[in-house]
Design an enzyme around this catalytic site. Structure first.
Site, short mmCIF file in Angstrom:
data_model
loop_
_atom_site.label_atom_id
_atom_site.label_comp_id
_atom_site.label_asym_id
_atom_site.label_seq_id
_atom_site.Cartn_x
_atom_site.Cartn_y
_atom_site.Cartn_z
CG ASN A 8 -1.74 1.21 1.42
OD1 ASN A 8 -1.84 2.03 0.50
ND2 ASN A 8 -2.36 1.36 2.58
CD1 TRP A 9 3.53 1.01 -2.77
CD2 TRP A 9 3.43 2.01 -4.76
NE1 TRP A 9 4.19 0.21 -3.67
CE2 TRP A 9 4.14 0.79 -4.90
CE3 TRP A 9 3.25 2.79 -5.91
CZ2 TRP A 9 4.67 0.37 -6.12
CZ3 TRP A 9 3.77 2.38 -7.12
CH2 TRP A 9 4.48 1.17 -7.23
CG HIS A 93 -5.94 1.93 5.13
ND1 HIS A 93 -5.48 2.90 5.99
CD2 HIS A 93 -4.95 1.02 5.02
CE1 HIS A 93 -4.26 2.59 6.37
NE2 HIS A 93 -3.91 1.44 5.80
CD GLU A 165 -3.63 -2.62 7.23
OE1 GLU A 165 -2.52 -2.87 6.77
OE2 GLU A 165 -4.23 -1.57 6.98
CB SER A 214 4.84 -1.84 11.79
OG SER A 214 4.22 -0.62 12.10
N GLY A 236 4.74 1.14 4.82
CA GLY A 236 6.08 1.73 4.78
C GLY A 236 7.13 0.87 4.10
P1 PGA Z 1 2.52 0.17 7.61
O1 PGA Z 1 1.13 0.41 6.87
O2 PGA Z 1 3.08 -1.12 7.06
O3 PGA Z 1 3.36 1.35 7.24
O4 PGA Z 1 2.25 0.08 9.06
C1 PGA Z 1 0.23 -0.65 6.67
C2 PGA Z 1 -1.07 -0.07 6.18
O5 PGA Z 1 -1.48 0.98 6.70
O6 PGA Z 1 -1.71 -0.64 5.28
#
Ligand code: PGA
Length: 256
Positions: A8-9, A93, A165, A214, A236
């Protein structure tokens, strides 16, 4: 079931940067049959990337779309406009829920609109830090699964992916804030229990459930070995091509 590795950019990379990333990713990636590699670039890049993408290696996802197909909705992009350009769309999201005020009612309509337009919704759910602290995690997970899927029939549930998430674990810089695989396991059990209640046991097991928050090449293996987890939604670390490829490699190792 396939393993999904989704990048997910978010609000990163312009059209040119997105194209260069995709070019390099496709060059480095063998054609993995059991691993579905998906990237979710900015909506602006989807048209050109859809012409560039080698769908045997990588699939495209939108990060968001509106549930009406057309009309007086200034600034929105519809699932029908995305049809043919992407195979997936992230829906609900936590940044959409908490920054842009999307609620389960809206997310429910978006999930239905995605399916109607032959796009697989990746329905994101997860509790906030305070919801967890107040012991509300189970209720939140249940409500968000039920709410998001309220318009999805038994016939269509195999066209949905769920991503767990936990909001408190997203974009963490500290390892102490990562979700523990045990916590992920608990949540995934709850998700599948809720799916079972709505759609029955066999169907519940067939819905891919991803984990996001993360994820990086060092912790990905721990999450991918949690029973019932079928992939990763990375933010990220998907922005750094070598890390994203490393996560795909971890998935390959864990699954073989
Ligand atoms: P993250 O984002 O890997 O930077 O925590 C995941 C997301 O929000 O889909």
């Amino acid at each position: 079931m396939k393993t999904y590795i989704v990048g997910n950019w978010k609000l990163n990379f312009n059209v040119g940067e997105s194209s260069i990333y995709l070019h390099k990713l496709q060059k480095k990636l063998p054609n993995y049959r059991d691993i579905e590699v998906v990237v979710a670039p900015s909506a602006l890049a989807l048209q050109s990337l859809s012409l560039q993408v080698d769908r045997h290696k990588v699939k495209l996802a939108a990060q968001n779309a509106f549930y009406r197909d057309y009309g007086a909705y200034t600034g929105e992009i519809s699932f029908s406009q995305l049809r043919g350009l992407v195979d997936f769309c992230i829906v609900g999201h936590s940044e959409r829920r908490h920054i842009f005020g999307e609620d389960d009612k809206m997310i429910q309509k978006k999930v239905a609109a995605a399916i109607r337009n032959k796009i697989t919704p990746i329905l994101c759910i997860g509790e906030t830090e305070s919801e967890r602290a107040f012991g509300e995690t189970a209720d939140v997970i249940r409500d968000q699964v039920m709410g998001g899927l309220a318009d999805v029939s038994e016939e269509d549930i195999d066209k949905v992916i769920i991503a767990y998430e936990p909001v408190w674990a997203i974009s963490s810089t500290k390892a102490s804030k990562y979700a523990a695989p045990d916590e992920v396991s608990e949540a995934v059990k709850l998700i599948r229990k809720t799916l079972k209640e709505i759609y029955g046991e066999k169907t519940a097991e067939a819905v891919p459930v991803l984990f996001g928050g993360s994820v990086n090449p060092s912790n990905a293996g721990g999450y991918l070995t949690v029973p019932g987890v079928n992939g990763i939604l990375a933010g990220g670390s998907s922005l750094i091509l070598s890390e994203f490829i490393d996560i795909i490699e971890v998935a390959k190792r864990v699954r073989s």
